[in-house]
Design a protein around this motif. Structure first.
Motif, PDB file in Angstrom:
ATOM      1  N   TYR A 123       1.115  -1.262   0.160  1.00 14.97           N
ATOM      2  CA  TYR A 123      -0.318   0.072   0.504  1.00 14.97           C
ATOM      3  C   TYR A 123       0.872   1.388   0.101  1.00 14.97           C
ATOM      4  CZ  TYR A 123      -3.777   3.561   1.487  1.00 14.97           C
ATOM      5  OH  TYR A 123      -4.275   4.552   1.686  1.00 14.97           O
ATOM      6  N   ASP A 124       0.768   2.716  -1.043  1.00 20.81           N
ATOM      7  CA  ASP A 124       1.324   3.505  -1.055  1.00 20.81           C
ATOM      8  C   ASP A 124       0.245   4.108  -0.393  1.00 20.81           C
ATOM      9  OD1 ASP A 124       2.611   5.851  -1.703  1.00 20.81           O
ATOM     10  OD2 ASP A 124       1.731   6.049  -3.679  1.00 20.81           O
ATOM     11  N   CYS A 125       1.092   4.594   1.538  1.00 15.44           N
ATOM     12  CA  CYS A 125       0.406   5.623   2.302  1.00 15.44           C
ATOM     13  C   CYS A 125       0.603   6.941   1.446  1.00 15.44           C
ATOM     14  CB  CYS A 125       1.801   5.825   3.018  1.00 15.44           C
ATOM     15  SG  CYS A 125       1.922   4.321   4.437  1.00 15.44           S
ATOM     16  N   SER A 126       1.152   7.130   0.537  1.00  9.52           N
ATOM     17  CA  SER A 126       1.157   8.781  -0.022  1.00  9.52           C
ATOM     18  C   SER A 126      -0.748   8.674  -0.483  1.00  9.52           C
ATOM     19  CB  SER A 126       1.286   9.181  -1.586  1.00  9.52           C
ATOM     20  OG  SER A 126       1.833   8.751  -2.155  1.00  9.52           O
TER      21      SER A 126
ATOM     22  N   SER B 187      -3.103   7.340   1.628  1.00  7.13           N
ATOM     23  CA  SER B 187      -3.682   7.671   2.969  1.00  7.13           C
ATOM     24  C   SER B 187      -4.257   9.067   3.487  1.00  7.13           C
ATOM     25  CB  SER B 187      -3.010   7.739   3.805  1.00  7.13           C
ATOM     26  OG  SER B 187      -1.901   8.707   3.851  1.00  7.13           O
TER      27      SER B 187
ATOM     28  N   ILE C  38      -4.468   0.771   7.374  1.00  9.81           N
ATOM     29  CA  ILE C  38      -3.611   2.467   6.402  1.00  9.81           C
ATOM     30  C   ILE C  38      -2.807   3.288   7.741  1.00  9.81           C
ATOM     31  CG2 ILE C  38      -3.835   4.224   5.663  1.00  9.81           C
ATOM     32  CD1 ILE C  38      -6.494   2.726   4.002  1.00  9.81           C
ATOM     33  N   ARG C  39      -3.620   3.090   9.157  1.00  6.56           N
ATOM     34  CA  ARG C  39      -2.940   3.624  10.144  1.00  6.56           C
ATOM     35  C   ARG C  39      -1.831   3.157  10.663  1.00  6.56           C
ATOM     36  NH1 ARG C  39      -8.906   5.641  12.792  1.00  6.56           N
ATOM     37  NH2 ARG C  39      -9.211   7.442  11.299  1.00  6.56           N
TER      38      ARG C  39
ATOM     39  N   LYS D 165       0.291   0.767   8.976  1.00  5.59           N
ATOM     40  CA  LYS D 165       1.274   1.053   7.607  1.00  5.59           C
ATOM     41  C   LYS D 165       1.716   2.479   7.727  1.00  5.59           C
ATOM     42  CE  LYS D 165       2.373  -0.432   3.010  1.00  5.59           C
ATOM     43  NZ  LYS D 165       3.285  -0.723   3.624  1.00  5.59           N
ATOM     44  N   CYS D 166       0.452   3.394   7.642  1.00  5.23           N
ATOM     45  CA  CYS D 166       1.525   4.935   7.140  1.00  5.23           C
ATOM     46  C   CYS D 166       1.924   5.230   9.249  1.00  5.23           C
ATOM     47  CB  CYS D 166      -0.193   5.673   6.453  1.00  5.23           C
ATOM     48  SG  CYS D 166       0.291   4.093   5.116  1.00  5.23           S
ATOM     49  N   ASP D 167       1.519   4.321  10.208  1.00  3.61           N
ATOM     50  CA  ASP D 167       1.658   5.851  11.467  1.00  3.61           C
ATOM     51  C   ASP D 167       0.766   6.588  11.685  1.00  3.61           C
ATOM     52  OD1 ASP D 167       3.480   5.196  14.249  1.00  3.61           O
ATOM     53  OD2 ASP D 167       4.802   6.495  13.033  1.00  3.61           O
TER      54      ASP D 167
END
Length: 59
Positions: free
Chosen positions: A9-12, A14, A52-53, A55-57
């Motif tokens: 997953y691409d956090c950009s 998120s 998502i939360r 993985k993307c902190d």
């Protein structure tokens, strides 16, 4: 609901994705008594948001 969320997953994305998922979740919860299908969708949305939360902190 997003179809393909995985370890790549691409956090950009998120910010937009979380906004969309949270809106959909709130809409489903606002419908009152939920069928089994809706309960499963709610659970899946909660899992996607959590993923998502984490993985993307994002708190």
């Amino acid at each position: 609901m997003l179809e393909d969320i995985n370890s790549n997953y691409d956090c950009s994305r998120s910010g937009d994705d979380l906004h969309q998922l949270i809106q959909e979740l709130e809409s489903l919860r606002g419908q009152g008594t939920a069928s089994k299908e809706i309960q499963e969708r709610v659970h899946r949305l909660e899992n996607q948001i959590s993923f998502i939360r984490n993985k993307c902190d994002i708190p």
